[in-house]
Motif scaffolding. Structure first.
Motif, PDB file in Angstrom:
ATOM      1  N   LYS A  79     -27.005 -55.054 -41.455  1.00 12.77           N
ATOM      2  CA  LYS A  79     -25.974 -54.162 -40.925  1.00 12.77           C
ATOM      3  C   LYS A  79     -25.144 -54.801 -39.810  1.00 12.77           C
ATOM      4  O   LYS A  79     -24.095 -54.269 -39.453  1.00 12.77           O
ATOM      5  CB  LYS A  79     -26.606 -52.838 -40.496  1.00 12.77           C
ATOM      6  N   ARG A  80     -25.601 -55.926 -39.307  1.00  7.99           N
ATOM      7  CA  ARG A  80     -24.757 -56.653 -38.341  1.00  7.99           C
ATOM      8  C   ARG A  80     -23.496 -57.179 -39.027  1.00  7.99           C
ATOM      9  O   ARG A  80     -22.511 -57.477 -38.370  1.00  7.99           O
ATOM     10  CB  ARG A  80     -25.533 -57.831 -37.741  1.00  7.99           C
ATOM     11  N   TYR A  84     -19.045 -49.734 -42.755  1.00  7.78           N
ATOM     12  CA  TYR A  84     -19.254 -48.716 -43.797  1.00  7.78           C
ATOM     13  C   TYR A  84     -18.424 -47.472 -43.526  1.00  7.78           C
ATOM     14  O   TYR A  84     -18.380 -46.960 -42.419  1.00  7.78           O
ATOM     15  CB  TYR A  84     -20.738 -48.352 -43.847  1.00  7.78           C
ATOM     16  N   TYR A 103     -18.979 -45.030 -28.470  1.00  7.33           N
ATOM     17  CA  TYR A 103     -20.366 -44.828 -28.924  1.00  7.33           C
ATOM     18  C   TYR A 103     -20.694 -45.807 -30.054  1.00  7.33           C
ATOM     19  O   TYR A 103     -21.734 -46.482 -30.036  1.00  7.33           O
ATOM     20  CB  TYR A 103     -20.518 -43.378 -29.386  1.00  7.33           C
ATOM     21  N   MET A 104     -19.799 -45.876 -31.021  1.00  7.14           N
ATOM     22  CA  MET A 104     -20.026 -46.779 -32.155  1.00  7.14           C
ATOM     23  C   MET A 104     -20.054 -48.242 -31.684  1.00  7.14           C
ATOM     24  O   MET A 104     -20.857 -49.039 -32.163  1.00  7.14           O
ATOM     25  CB  MET A 104     -18.932 -46.596 -33.219  1.00  7.14           C
ATOM     26  N   ASP A 106     -20.965 -49.246 -28.818  1.00  6.79           N
ATOM     27  CA  ASP A 106     -22.203 -49.454 -28.079  1.00  6.79           C
ATOM     28  C   ASP A 106     -23.358 -49.761 -29.029  1.00  6.79           C
ATOM     29  O   ASP A 106     -24.230 -50.578 -28.720  1.00  6.79           O
ATOM     30  CB  ASP A 106     -22.516 -48.187 -27.278  1.00  6.79           C
ATOM     31  N   LEU A 107     -23.342 -49.127 -30.179  1.00  9.33           N
ATOM     32  CA  LEU A 107     -24.408 -49.365 -31.164  1.00  9.33           C
ATOM     33  C   LEU A 107     -24.183 -50.669 -31.924  1.00  9.33           C
ATOM     34  O   LEU A 107     -25.116 -51.263 -32.439  1.00  9.33           O
ATOM     35  CB  LEU A 107     -24.490 -48.193 -32.149  1.00  9.33           C
ATOM     36  N   GLN A 108     -22.932 -51.075 -32.031  1.00  8.56           N
ATOM     37  CA  GLN A 108     -22.617 -52.328 -32.715  1.00  8.56           C
ATOM     38  C   GLN A 108     -21.443 -52.994 -31.980  1.00  8.56           C
ATOM     39  O   GLN A 108     -20.285 -52.675 -32.236  1.00  8.56           O
ATOM     40  CB  GLN A 108     -22.232 -52.054 -34.172  1.00  8.56           C
ATOM     41  N   GLN A 146     -13.801 -47.196 -37.251  1.00 11.92           N
ATOM     42  CA  GLN A 146     -15.192 -47.519 -36.905  1.00 11.92           C
ATOM     43  C   GLN A 146     -15.800 -48.489 -37.925  1.00 11.92           C
ATOM     44  O   GLN A 146     -16.687 -49.255 -37.597  1.00 11.92           O
ATOM     45  CB  GLN A 146     -16.034 -46.258 -36.732  1.00 11.92           C
ATOM     46  N   MET A 149     -13.785 -52.084 -37.022  1.00 10.94           N
ATOM     47  CA  MET A 149     -13.504 -52.551 -35.659  1.00 10.94           C
ATOM     48  C   MET A 149     -14.339 -53.741 -35.207  1.00 10.94           C
ATOM     49  O   MET A 149     -13.937 -54.464 -34.311  1.00 10.94           O
ATOM     50  CB  MET A 149     -13.611 -51.405 -34.650  1.00 10.94           C
ATOM     51  N   HIS A 150     -15.503 -53.950 -35.842  1.00 11.18           N
ATOM     52  CA  HIS A 150     -16.317 -55.110 -35.449  1.00 11.18           C
ATOM     53  C   HIS A 150     -16.080 -56.290 -36.391  1.00 11.18           C
ATOM     54  O   HIS A 150     -16.857 -57.248 -36.386  1.00 11.18           O
ATOM     55  CB  HIS A 150     -17.787 -54.735 -35.377  1.00 11.18           C
TER      56      HIS A 150
END
Lengths: 300, 265
Positions: A79-80, A84, A103-104, A106-108, A146, A149-150
């Motif tokens: 999941k890194r 999704y 929040y998202m 922060d989790l990733q 979301q 974004m990463h």
């Protein structure tokens, strides 16, 4: 590692207590920089496939890997690399758009906060309002942001343009194109044929939990390039056309027909020159027709 | 802002009002004791006519209006553990189940976060909220005892009895949490089963001295090991406290194992 970033190997899923498989022996691969469209009717197994890839569902048999890592054993590591978007996006209604994205993130953690700001600007997302007050289209924008974004290596998107207006759909297509350009694999489940046709390199058709066919858009286009819709001033010469080598003729009415021909086109045009042709159209790729072909006639 | 922080932020006002509500309740009950204490002997005499089985539903002492009897019957035997249990069961049944019911759990589990991490962080948030309400209640009780005389009862005893009630409630919160983590019970069923066991356990354990055939099943119920009057008299039994925490941890462990393996949604 091969450039196959997403691999399904005879992946099967039978829900607890169910007699039949919702997903059966599905094998496919998606390469780096490839956009794969996953088409199927409701209940065909699209969401089950996606949910198994995300390890929300445990596979009954078979395996799947993302970036070379097993989706069950190495779920966290997988999941890194994944972004999704769920089919029916569910957001935290009490959070504002900004709080949600924070929040998202922060989790990733994101690679660049500037990129998040850019996505927010491009999708014209209002980050100040609680998500519960937004329309479906505006909520979908946050779902897309979301997911992307990463800057993940693999994007898994379920009905991504649902609720988006045409301008935002264009922005989404640009986002997919950029992701593809930087080498990301994109796995898209959709009902929207034009959207799939527009962005996908390859398409898989799933029916009753089985992958019944895979085709590249290039193959489909090539196939379509040899299909002509013809209108005649007089009665269409069906029997003459059927005598042409490797020709398939489908009469529409007395004056209209469709002819598909493989290889040399000269015999076709020689025959047509002897008739009064009032209209000739080269057919374009028609995914919907392909889809109906698989569903109505039971596949190839 | 992690999962715990987000959960605490989401529930900050409800936590605040739980603190205010239970704190005021305890303060009020303790504050009005002086108006009963002067005539306690006379009142106790008339209350002796109440059948044992009825009295045991409200207190674990033979008197209602001695300092220990009053604190137990009016506060710590029934109402405080019950209120804590409602809070803990409410939290336990919603921390995971609400995310799953609303499908937001997919947002969390699509991030590089293991199911164990998610479950433990949710449990951590529940523990912090319940403990906050418990500590505020304990503090209010302790402070009130500085101003109102309850002969023979120390502030530390009031603090400890509140902590014991908190451990009792956490056990039922963990039960509700485990039921939702198993995935076979919805929020409603989780609340129903946990509340039934908490209330049913209270009734059975309260009556086990009168109805001797209840003595054996009562041994399996947490309420059997909850003796506020003894704690208020200064006889705190760490073993009973540790036992409740151990069962709470066991239930959380079962939740962890079940949640790691099952299908989501």
């Amino acid at each position: 590692m091969s450039n196959k970033q997403l691999v399904l190997n005879r992946l099967s899923k039978r829900y607890h207590g169910a007699k039949t498989y919702s997903l059966q022996d599905v094998s496919l691969e998606v390469g780096a920089g490839e956009v794969y469209g996953f088409l199927g009717a409701n209940g065909a197994g699209k969401s089950t496939t996606i949910r198994t890839l995300l390890n929300f569902l445990q596979p009954t048999s078979g395996s799947a890997s993302i970036m070379g890592k097993d989706v069950v054993r190495d779920s966290v590591a997988v999941k890194r690399h994944v972004g999704y978007l769920a089919g029916e996006i569910a957001l935290y209604e009490h959070l504002t758009g900004q709080e949600f994205l924070d929040y998202m993130a922060d989790l990733q953690p994101v690679k660049s906060t500037g990129y998040v700001a850019e996505l927010v600007r491009r999708f014209q997302a209002d980050t100040s309002k609680p998500l519960g007050t937004l329309s479906k289209g505006n909520r979908q924008k946050f779902g897309l942001i979301q997911a992307a974004m990463h800057q993940p290596e693999v994007l898994i998107l379920d009905e991504p343009t649902s609720g988006l207006d045409p301008l935002m759909q264009e922005e989404f297509f640009r986002l997919v194109h950029e992701s593809k350009q930087r080498g990301a694999s994109v796995f898209v489940s959709s009902h929207n044929f034009s959207e799939v046709q527009r962005m996908c390199d390859r398409i898989g058709f799933i029916r009753e939990g089985k992958l019944v066919a895979e085709q590249t858009l290039a193959d489909l286009a090539n196939q379509a390039a040899h299909t002509f819709s013809l209108t005649f001033a007089d009665t269409a010469p069906v029997s003459e056309l059927k005598k042409l080598p490797q020709a398939q003729v489908t009469p529409r009415d007395d004056h209209h027909l469709t002819v598909s021909i493989e290889g040399e086109l000269t015999p076709l045009f020689r025959l047509l020159s002897a008739h009064h042709v009032t209209r000739l159209e080269q057919q374009e790729v028609n995914l919907e027709e392909e889809f109906m072909h698989f569903y109505e006639k039971g596949g190839k | 802002m992690g999962i715990i922080a987000t959960e605490l932020k989401r529930r900050k006002w409800s936590t605040f009002w739980w603190c205010v509500g239970i704190g005021l309740f305890v303060a009020f009950i303790l504050a009005i004791y002086p108006s009963f204490s002067s005539s306690s002997a006379q009142l106790d005499k008339s209350l002796q006519n109440i059948p044992d089985s009825a009295r045991e539903l409200f207190t674990d002492t033979s008197d209602f209006l001695s300092p220990v009897g009053y604190l137990s019957s009016q506060c710590y035997y029934l109402l405080v553990p019950l209120l804590f249990s409602f809070l803990a069961i409410g939290l336990g049944s919603s921390l995971l189940a609400r995310e799953e019911q609303n499908h937001t759990i997919e947002l969390l589990l699509s991030r590089p976060l293991s199911r164990s991490q998610l479950l433990l962080q949710k449990a951590g948030a529940g523990l912090i909220i319940t403990a906050t309400v418990g500590l505020v209640t304990a503090l209010v009780g302790g402070i009130m005892l500085e101003f109102i005389t309850f002969d023979g009862v120390k502030p530390l005893s009031v603090f400890l009895v509140t902590i014991m009630a908190l451990a009792f409630a956490l056990l039922f919160g963990a039960l509700a949490f485990m039921l939702t983590a198993l995935g076979r019970f919805g929020r409603g069923a989780s609340i129903g089963i946990s509340t039934l066991l908490a209330l049913g356990g209270y009734i059975i354990a309260s009556l086990d001295k009168t109805l001797t055939w209840l003595a054996w099943p009562a041994k399996f119920l947490p309420f059997h090991y909850y003796h506020p009057a003894d704690i208020l008299r200064g006889h705190f039994t760490p073993g009973e406290f540790v036992g409740m925490l151990a069962v709470t941890l066991l239930l959380t462990g079962v939740a962890l194992v079940a949640f790691r393996r099952r299908d989501i949604g």
